[in-house]
Structure formats: C-alpha cells, structure tokens
Write a protein that holds these residues in place. Structure first.
Motif, PDB file in Angstrom:
ATOM      1  N   ASP A 182       0.833  -1.211   0.000  1.00 31.00           N
ATOM      2  CA  ASP A 182       0.000   0.000   0.000  1.00 31.00           C
ATOM      3  C   ASP A 182       0.862   1.254   0.000  1.00 31.00           C
ATOM      4  O   ASP A 182       0.574   2.230  -0.703  1.00 31.00           O
ATOM      5  CB  ASP A 182      -0.929   0.021   1.226  1.00 31.00           C
ATOM      6  CG  ASP A 182      -2.209  -0.772   1.013  1.00 31.00           C
ATOM      7  OD1 ASP A 182      -2.631  -0.929  -0.151  1.00 31.00           O
ATOM      8  OD2 ASP A 182      -2.794  -1.244   2.011  1.00 31.00           O
ATOM      9  N   VAL A 233      -9.996   0.331   3.983  1.00 32.26           N
ATOM     10  CA  VAL A 233      -8.669  -0.123   4.408  1.00 32.26           C
ATOM     11  C   VAL A 233      -8.746  -0.450   5.896  1.00 32.26           C
ATOM     12  O   VAL A 233      -9.315   0.309   6.682  1.00 32.26           O
ATOM     13  CB  VAL A 233      -7.597   0.949   4.114  1.00 32.26           C
ATOM     14  CG1 VAL A 233      -6.262   0.571   4.743  1.00 32.26           C
ATOM     15  CG2 VAL A 233      -7.437   1.114   2.608  1.00 32.26           C
ATOM     16  N   GLY A 260      -3.533   3.418  -0.885  1.00 32.91           N
ATOM     17  CA  GLY A 260      -3.547   2.012  -1.296  1.00 32.91           C
ATOM     18  C   GLY A 260      -4.850   1.337  -0.929  1.00 32.91           C
ATOM     19  O   GLY A 260      -5.712   1.933  -0.281  1.00 32.91           O
TER      20      GLY A 260
END
Lengths: 447, 170
Positions: free
Chosen positions: A162, A445, A173
């Motif tokens: 990422d 994420v 990312g």
C-alpha cells in the motif's frame, strides 16, 4: 534523465486515474502529479522486488512470502510488471547498503523494492522496506518499518505494498482490505450459498454461515466489525446483522412477517438503509441502529431498491422502476423528491456511490447483455467497463480506483465468479476463490 | 399377469411424477406428493390430493418478461385453485414468486414478490381469505429450468401455489 523517469512512472499511473477526479491526500514526498488527459494505454512500470533479507534464521520463509505478496499486490494493479527473480543480476544482502543501481538498470527495472524481515521468539515480526527509483538512483520516500505479529504477516505485506503504491501513484492504497461475499456450490437449480469473507486477494478465506439458507448481498460496516446481509433463515428474506468478532447474528427488524433486502450502512455506521417488501410494493426505509426505529424514505408504488449513501451521508442513490424499467435516482438521505440521473437505453440497477463521492457505479442491462458501468453523480459521462452474459453488483475499492463485481456464465452449467476491473475498464482479473463466488463487498482499508 | 401389469403402471407413473417435478424446488406440491407413495390408481386421482391440485388444476401461473400481470389463462388457473381451496377450507397456501435470470438479484427478488402478491391479491379478490395465503419471493435464486434461453426463462417466470399440509390433513 532520472527525474524524468520518476515523472514518467508517476504520469503513467496518473493516466489510469483520470476518471477518478481530484487526488486523495497522501504521498507528499514525490513530485506533483501530471495528469495527461490524452494519454495512451499504459505500459506497466517494470519493478523488481528481490527476496527480502531474513535477519534471523526463523525469518527465512516469511522473507520469501512477504516479498511475493508485495509483488503480487503491485502487479495486480496493472500499473507495474514484475522483473522476475531469474533475471536479477544482484540481490540484496545488506538492507542498509545502497543497491547496485547499474545491475538493476541492465535488467530494465525502473522501480526497486528492498526489504528485511526479522522475527522474535515471542511471535513478533518486523518488516522494513525501501523503494528506489533505479534511473534516478535515489529512494522514493523514507524507509518504513512495520511491527506486528507473525500470523498477521500477509497484512504487513499488504501495508508495505500500500505504501509503495501510494508513493508511485499518489493514491491511497487498497491492498490491506477484505471482501465479504457469497460462496456458492452445487448445481444451478439447487445452489447452496454461504456468507464468506476473504482478504482482497482471495487469501484467508473464512465462512461466516453454513449453507442451510439462501444468503444475499452482504455489506461491511464502515469499521469492518459487522456485516449486514439478507438471509432466508426464517423462510422469508430478512435482514440480519452479524458481529464478525463474536459471530453472533440477529434480525435487524424485530418483525417475523417483515421481508427486507438490499441493506447498506450509512457512512457513520449508525444507520442502515434497505428495502422493505409489502405486497406488490418495495420501498426504501432507514433503520436507526440504536433505537431500531424505522423511517420510510420512498412511497412510490414501484420497486425502489438497492439504496447506497453518498460518502458524506447526505444523499442516497437507488434504483426504481417507477418509470418503467429500473433507472437510477438520487434523493436526500432524509427522503424527499428523487431526481433521476440515468437516461440511456436499457435498465440501470445496483447503484453504488464511489468513496470519492463523484461517481456512481451500476449494473446496466441492455439488449440482453449485462454491463458494469460508472457515471458522474449528475448522470453524465456514462462509461461501460465490462460486458458479458451477466456482470452484476459492483463494489468500490477503498480508494475508488478499482471495482469488483461478479460475472455469471450462461447455460445449464452457468456459475458466478468474482472479478475486478479498473475504473478505466482495463485490467480485468478473476479473484481466486475455492468455489463459485458472487455479491462481493469491499471493506475500507483495515485499521 | 394382472399383478405384473399393475407394477408396470406404477413404474411409469413414478417416472411421470419425477419429470413433472423437475428441479427440487419446482414441484410446488410441498413435499409428500407423488403417485407411488399414496398408492393411487391411475386415472383416479383423489380430488382432495395435492397431486390433483398440482396436475389437474395447475399449481402455477407464468409471467411475461419484467411483468407481474395475470393473463386471462392465468386467472382461469387461479379461479380453479380458489374453487379447490373453497372445497377444502382447512388448507392454507404459500405462493412462491420467481423470476428468470435476466435481471439483478435484488431487483428480481422484488419483482418475484410483486408476482406472488399479484396472485395473492387476485385470490383475495375472488373471495379467498387472505389469512390462508402467505407469500415467499425467491427472485432468481431457485430456477426450475437451467438453460439460458427463453425456453427455460419462460418457465422460470412463475408463481407456484404450494398447498400446506400432508395428505391426511384434509
């Protein structure tokens, strides 16, 4: 020359983000992005990720595995391509020594990732890496070190990837993320379905329910701690909430005769928007998760379904067949007059607001073909990214760059698999799952 | 000789039942039906039986693409169902709505609910108590036919009336 190469590298990545609009804020330590609107198809940037250095004997295996996951993440973007280990002239033996840039230039690596891994007897894992621009002979950003538990090594590898992705593209990312989906087995006329969860790349698959009841369209809560989905566990389609830590599941609406589908969380996680079926009519309701009180948002006699919040929580996009075939509409999150945004031929279904807020992904059905498409929030700039017998149910990557969806083949042996595709329509990839798979939902994420 | 003949008839009846039932969820007779089990003689299906309901009256109506409108022939079938249900007032029914695969899962779920509710509403309009009718929408989750052409799709766009209760509960 060197600086130019970095710029070229970044520019190539940027072209893929044209549809994505303004940049999310990260990656301050790189040159300003140049967006080339007329850019051609991208040549992926050649990247070398030599085996990470194992700093102690116990880290040998992880040093190999982590580098492999980092490479797989980077290559999966379509923005980078692998210079395989067999082509490498020099490896790395000392994490702190400068790379032999000449050796990497000869094999045409433009980006180079070096790393080191150490483990301790109490199960701790330390991963360090550096990213280099080979032609400029300099690092891109500082070296980074991650510490965690050895069993979380894949997540640490995804975090490394990422950071690299972010430094090369200027985007956040999305590799350290998960997919909740429907795992399917059995013949087409007796398909068995289970709720399942996996890492974004298909690893660490885990089943969340058995296959005793039909389940549909799971969606993560914004903090990825809960999943909301439709199940026929009671015999009727009803919406259930599952806590992923405890595995406990409970009906969202305490009404045995209620039929509900298509749930989705509000961006702050305090509400759920869904469809309730009553007689011939299906309307959209808002459920407050604290009080479980119910607010009706649509009253039209048509089928109003698959609602999705804007990322700021103020609006809801949904599909409705009030004007004939299903079309996309946007209304205030408190209800009120919807505005139709889709205007093309065919029907528009399963709209999903992008995490950036400026686009809507959808399933379009036209002349017997299914497409995954995107359009601006005002309905302009419609772009169909895929086409097949059935392509259905898009979900956005956390950075709004990639979409996953499921593709079902035709015929008696037809079955679904999950695919990902870039916002540009390039880089179509199948996600590897043990059986059939459908209805993906991409988490944010992980934290 | 007579014994052998009866055996042959029973076998052919069984295979007929298997054909008509098609997929596991397509039977529409709620389970426990079939000539073999009840030991009926052919040509004399007991009028109170689920088999009679399914085969002589018709347990399903079909729909046009994206439609939930009942055709005249569908209404005639439903009239027959209502008449039968009036004759056996202890029976309750579940109307299972289905869609073909030419639509998204969640839209088709609502579309199949609209079809099942159209059947329910028609039956109520013909005097059947709404308390005897429940509805389950299956969307495109339970296709009866599995090919991907109109030949199969036309049979999958259906609402099937499933009569509750075993054979002895009339």
């Amino acid at each position: 020359m060197g600086h130019k190469m970095i710029k070229k590298l970044i520019k190539a990545a940027a072209i893929l983000m044209l549809l994505a609009g303004p940049q999310g804020g990260m990656a301050q330590d790189r040159p300003v992005l140049e967006i080339d609107v007329g850019g051609p198809v991208i040549d992926p940037i050649p990247v070398a990720v030599p085996r990470f250095i194992a700093e102690n004997g116990g880290a040998d295996r992880l040093a190999i595995d982590i580098a492999a996951v980092v490479m797989a993440d980077l290559v999966s973007t379509g923005l980078l391509r692998e210079i395989p280990g067999s082509a490498h002239i020099s490896g790395t033996s000392n994490f702190n020594a400068a790379p032999q840039f000449a050796d990497w230039r000869v094999v045409n690596a433009q980006a180079l990732v070096t790393g080191a891994v150490s483990t301790s007897s109490d199960g701790r894992l330390v991963v360090k890496f550096r990213l280099f621009d080979v032609f400029a002979q300099q690092t891109i950003g500082d070296g980074v070190q991650y510490t965690g538990s050895a069993e979380g090594w894949r997540r640490m590898a995804h975090k490394v990837a990422d950071t690299i992705y972010s430094r090369i593209t200027g985007e956040t990312g999305y590799f350290d993320s998960r997919i909740v989906f429907i795992s399917e087995t059995g013949p087409k006329n007796n398909r068995l379905k289970r709720l399942a969860m996996m890492d974004y790349d298909g690893a660490n698959l885990r089943y969340l329910t058995d296959d005793s009841a039909i389940v549909l369209a799971p969606r993560f809560s914004p903090n990825t701690r809960d999943v909301i989905y439709t199940s026929y566990a009671s015999g009727l389609p009803q919406v259930y909430l599952m806590n992923l830590e405890t595995g406990r599941q409970s009906p969202l609406i305490d009404d045995a005769l209620n039929m509900a589908t298509a749930p989705r969380f509000s961006p702050d996680g305090t509400k759920v928007v869904l469809s309730i079926i009553e007689g011939t009519n299906t309307d959209i309701y808002l459920i407050d998760l604290n009080t479980r009180s119910r607010t009706r948002l649509t009253t039209n006699g048509g089928i109003d379904t698959t609602p999705s919040f804007s990322p700021d929580g103020t609006q809801i996009v949904f599909s409705s067949d009030r004007a004939g075939r299903p079309q996309l509409y946007i209304m205030p999150a408190t209800g009120g007059d919807p505005v139709r945004i889709s205007n093309g031929n065919g029907s528009y279904n399963t709209p999903v607001w992008s995490p950036r807020g400026d686009m809507i992904a959808f399933t379009k059905i036209k002349s017997g073909r299914f497409h995954i498409g995107v359009m601006r929030v005002d309905g302009t700039r419609e772009n169909l990214l895929t086409a097949s017998f059935i392509d259905e149910a898009p979900t956005w990557s956390p950075n709004g760059r990639v979409l996953m969806f499921f593709r079902e083949t035709a015929g008696a042996n037809g079955a679904p698999q999950i695919y990902s595709v870039d916002l540009t329509g390039r880089n179509l990839r199948r996600i590897d799952t043990p059986g059939f798979a459908s209805d993906p939902n991409w988490s944010g994420v992980l934290r | 000789m007579t014994f052998i003949k009866a055996g042959l008839v029973a076998v052919s009846l069984l295979s007929l039942a298997a054909c008509e039932n098609g997929g596991i969820f397509g039977g529409g007779s709620g389970g426990g039906t079939g000539a073999g089990g009840s030991g009926q003689t052919p040509g004399a299906i007991e009028e109170s039986s689920l088999e009679y309901f399914a085969t002589q009256i018709g347990d399903r109506v079909l729909f046009a693409v994206n439609e939930a409108t009942l055709s005249d022939s569908s209404k005639a079938i439903l009239d027959g169902q209502v008449a039968w249900l009036n004759q056996y007032p202890a029976r309750a029914i579940t109307v299972e709505g289905h869609a073909d695969e030419q639509g998204t899962r969640e839209y088709n779920l609502a579309l199949s609910a609209r079809r099942a509710a159209a059947v329910q509403n028609y039956m109520v309009s013909q005097g059947l108590l709404s308390s005897r009718i429940s509805v389950i929408p299956y969307g495109k989750e339970r296709p009866l036919e599995i090919c991907s052409t109109e030949v199969c799709w036309s049979k999958n766009r259906r609402a099937v009336t499933v009569v509750a209760g075993g054979l002895g509960s009339v």
